[in-house]
Motif scaffolding. Structure first.
Motif, PDB file in Angstrom:
ATOM      1  N   ARG A  77       0.897  -1.163  -0.222  1.00  0.00           N
ATOM      2  CA  ARG A  77       0.076   0.217  -0.018  1.00  0.00           C
ATOM      3  C   ARG A  77       0.734   1.221   0.036  1.00  0.00           C
ATOM      4  O   ARG A  77       1.893   1.424   0.704  1.00  0.00           O
ATOM      5  N   GLY A 106      -4.677   2.374  -0.753  1.00  0.00           N
ATOM      6  CA  GLY A 106      -4.291   2.099  -2.282  1.00  0.00           C
ATOM      7  C   GLY A 106      -3.051   1.726  -2.556  1.00  0.00           C
ATOM      8  O   GLY A 106      -2.000   2.261  -2.022  1.00  0.00           O
ATOM      9  N   ASP A 110      -3.745   1.207  -8.290  1.00  0.00           N
ATOM     10  CA  ASP A 110      -5.270   1.174  -7.804  1.00  0.00           C
ATOM     11  C   ASP A 110      -6.038   2.234  -8.143  1.00  0.00           C
ATOM     12  O   ASP A 110      -5.542   3.595  -8.142  1.00  0.00           O
ATOM     13  N   GLN A 126      -6.022   7.698  -9.790  1.00  0.00           N
ATOM     14  CA  GLN A 126      -5.178   6.432  -9.711  1.00  0.00           C
ATOM     15  C   GLN A 126      -3.784   6.588  -9.095  1.00  0.00           C
ATOM     16  O   GLN A 126      -3.444   7.912  -9.226  1.00  0.00           O
TER      17      GLN A 126
END
Length: 137
Positions: A77, A106, A110, A126
């Protein structure tokens, strides 16, 4: 011949195979390094290629000696929930940079929801590998 195959299938030690296991207890959220892996024997072997595990983040706690399965891992992440992030919007020659608040975690690549701190509107963005976000809508 069938009896031999059946005996091998039912024999408890026959199904054991080598795979990767945890060399120590790995807490949830830990990014796996080469020193965290060891070869284990298990009736349900997990990953066998260290490249598939190194650099990945654990989703759950993996206890020492347990086999590591792909479902226990996730991409690391980059963005944490409620983190203040740089939010960029670009169309043609126009570029707008502002601050936003991530609505979820994210990893790079992602799509996550982000609240624009200036307008309080929510947009989809994004996640980039450097931790910035690019607005898509």
């Amino acid at each position: 011949m069938r009896a031999l195959i059946l005996a091998l299938l039912l024999w408890p030690g026959a199904a054991a195979a080598g795979g990767l296991g945890a060399s120590r207890t790995l807490p949830a959220g830990h990014v796996i390094a080469p020193a965290d892996l060891t070869v284990t024997e298990s009736p349900r072997p997990g990953l066998t290629d260290p490249a598939a595990a190194i650099g990945m983040q654990t989703r759950i706690t993996i206890y020492e000696g347990r086999p590591i399965h792909a479902t226990m891992l996730q991409a690391p992440r980059v963005i944490g929930r409620n983190q203040i992030v740089r939010l960029s919007f670009q169309r043609g020659g126009l570029r707008i940079d502002t601050e936003g608040r991530a609505m979820s975690d994210g990893a790079a690549g992602d799509l996550i929801r982000v609240m624009n701190m200036g307008s309080r509107s929510t947009v989809t963005a994004q996640v980039m590998p450097d931790g910035s976000l690019i607005v898509l809508n």
